[in-house]
Design an enzyme around this catalytic site. Sequence first.
Site, PDB file in Angstrom:
ATOM      1  CB  VAL A   1     -14.488  -7.165  -5.852  1.00 26.52           C
ATOM      2  CG1 VAL A   1     -13.851  -6.292  -4.572  1.00 26.52           C
ATOM      3  CG2 VAL A   1     -13.277  -7.630  -6.770  1.00 26.52           C
TER       4      VAL A   1
ATOM      5  CE  LYS B   1      -4.416  -5.509 -12.888  1.00 30.43           C
ATOM      6  NZ  LYS B   1      -4.592  -6.708 -13.683  1.00 30.43           N
TER       7      LYS B   1
ATOM      8  CD  GLU C   1      -2.235  -7.707   1.194  1.00 31.13           C
ATOM      9  OE1 GLU C   1      -1.937  -8.413   0.192  1.00 31.13           O
ATOM     10  OE2 GLU C   1      -2.136  -7.857   2.154  1.00 31.13           O
TER      11      GLU C   1
ATOM     12  N   GLY D   1      -5.142 -10.270  -5.549  1.00 26.77           N
ATOM     13  CA  GLY D   1      -6.610 -10.885  -4.915  1.00 26.77           C
ATOM     14  C   GLY D   1      -5.796 -11.589  -3.407  1.00 26.77           C
TER      15      GLY D   1
ATOM     16  N   GLY E   1     -14.463 -18.608 -18.474  1.00 28.71           N
ATOM     17  CA  GLY E   1     -14.482 -16.726 -17.319  1.00 28.71           C
ATOM     18  C   GLY E   1     -12.786 -16.706 -17.415  1.00 28.71           C
TER      19      GLY E   1
ATOM     20  CD  GLU F   1     -10.926 -10.146 -19.565  1.00 22.29           C
ATOM     21  OE1 GLU F   1     -12.384  -8.606 -19.651  1.00 22.29           O
ATOM     22  OE2 GLU F   1     -11.296  -9.916 -18.103  1.00 22.29           O
TER      23      GLU F   1
ATOM     24  CG  ASP G   1      -2.974  -9.239 -15.023  1.00 28.04           C
ATOM     25  OD1 ASP G   1      -4.104  -8.459 -14.483  1.00 28.04           O
ATOM     26  OD2 ASP G   1      -2.480  -9.930 -14.249  1.00 28.04           O
TER      27      ASP G   1
ATOM     28  CE  LYS H   1      -2.371  -9.632 -10.773  1.00 26.33           C
ATOM     29  NZ  LYS H   1      -3.843 -11.000 -11.820  1.00 26.33           N
TER      30      LYS H   1
ATOM     31  N   GLY I   1     -11.243 -13.547  -8.347  1.00 26.28           N
ATOM     32  CA  GLY I   1     -12.706 -14.215  -8.062  1.00 26.28           C
ATOM     33  C   GLY I   1     -13.009 -12.682  -7.108  1.00 26.28           C
TER      34      GLY I   1
HETATM   35  N1  HSE Z   1      -6.876 -11.587 -14.851  1.00 20.68           N
HETATM   36  C1  HSE Z   1      -5.973 -12.134 -14.003  1.00 20.68           C
HETATM   37  C2  HSE Z   1      -5.716 -13.742 -13.674  1.00 20.68           C
HETATM   38  C3  HSE Z   1      -6.943 -11.464 -12.719  1.00 20.68           C
HETATM   39  O1  HSE Z   1      -6.483 -14.404 -14.851  1.00 20.68           O
HETATM   40  O2  HSE Z   1      -5.248 -13.850 -12.814  1.00 20.68           O
HETATM   41  C4  HSE Z   1      -7.120 -10.039 -12.398  1.00 20.68           C
HETATM   42  O3  HSE Z   1      -5.994  -9.673 -12.156  1.00 20.68           O
END
Ligand code: HSE
Length: 437
Positions: free
Chosen positions: A22, A113, A137, A142, A195, A198, A209, A213, A310
Amino acid sequence: MFCMLAPMQRPLRIGLCGLGNVGSGVAELLVRDSATLAKRAGGPLVLTHVAVRDPQRLREVKLGEVHLGTDAAALAADPDIDILVEVMGGIEPARSLVRMALLRGAHVVTANKELVARHGAELRAAALQGKAGLHLEAAVAGGIPIVKVLSESLTGNRLKALMGIVNGTTNYILTRMTRSGLDFRAALAEAQQLGYAEADPTADVDGHDAASKLAILAGLAFDAEVDAAAVHREGIGGITQGDIAAAADLGHVIKLLAIARPHPTGLELRVGPTMVPADHPLAGVSDAFNAVFVEGDAVGDLMLYGRGAGRLPTASAVLADIVDAAQDIRRGVAGRLLAARRPMRVLPLADVISRYYFSIWVADQPGALGAITTVLGRHGVSVESMIQKGRRQEPIDLVFVTHTARESQVRSALTEIAGLPQVAKIAQVLRVEGPPD
Ligand code: HSE
């Protein structure tokens, strides 16, 4: 002839902490679009310092005159840095740096995050104390500008619900399972090859994750102090091809939804695989795309769709925050007004009201169906539809969708059903979104 010239604005100096995926995107856009950004920000924006862990590492991005060093704390403390951009990730040292910069009155833009989800209250307090701006933001979804929409564009609404597909990896996996018939393992392996996922996919597939969020989004949407650890969380590892096919038979698709809904008794906050009607706008969000759907009392239904991760999509969000910060500095605004937040009770999962899908494997013998529906009826759970899958096989799969019911009633009914002699296994339980009945 008399003409007025805008006063020459001093360049604003940006310090960038982190030059990974980023960070390099942010540096690239700052250099590439400097003239346009200067117009939008009311004066030049200059990237003067970048702090990285390893300055020897070869990087594609051309930094020109920018000072490349390792001391991120020095950038946070430097009174000549007007805007600190934190894209290093992780909790420490990011937390200390951001706090330090805010307390000295610098505007901070962060894409972190975990930091915002876990220490948002502390950072908001530091921003208030330092009369500084905290811009986040890029920390959630993203490139989708949902933070601005929730904190600025929708302030004239009482929001009734927020539902999001906020994890691209799991959305990719579920899309491949739905469209190509892959099982979970194969779809995950493919996501890893591409990709998206992980090597250790736990944070994505188990919903951590998405829960972080959701905590950030729900805090903004409902002016609430929300702890990510309080979000009820279920992952997608148990979803089978049988469930995907059953969802299709019922006119639904399975999505990992992050849901926040205020109730008089608390805030419903949950992440989990959920059946979504095929004609719902979220059902069409495929591959690694994200979307956030909100129901406002004034605006009605609204959905933002885009890339939730991304390099350049996330840099797009960082750049927008840099421009906002610059405009605030030019106008002499200390920081954007932060809505006061109140602690909100999180609704216990037992009190959630939803429609439910169950897949129950039973011996195909007289009375099996009746035994199950009798137990459901005794617990106040009403069946909306039922499909029997497989015949003259042992066991067969009975798929039920219920009318809305309380989770506690559903769970106690299922415990009893699991003990029935005809029942081999409760193979799946999923919540079903849809119009209330
Ligand atoms: N790994 C997250 C996703 C992106 O798959 O959306 C980063 O938060």
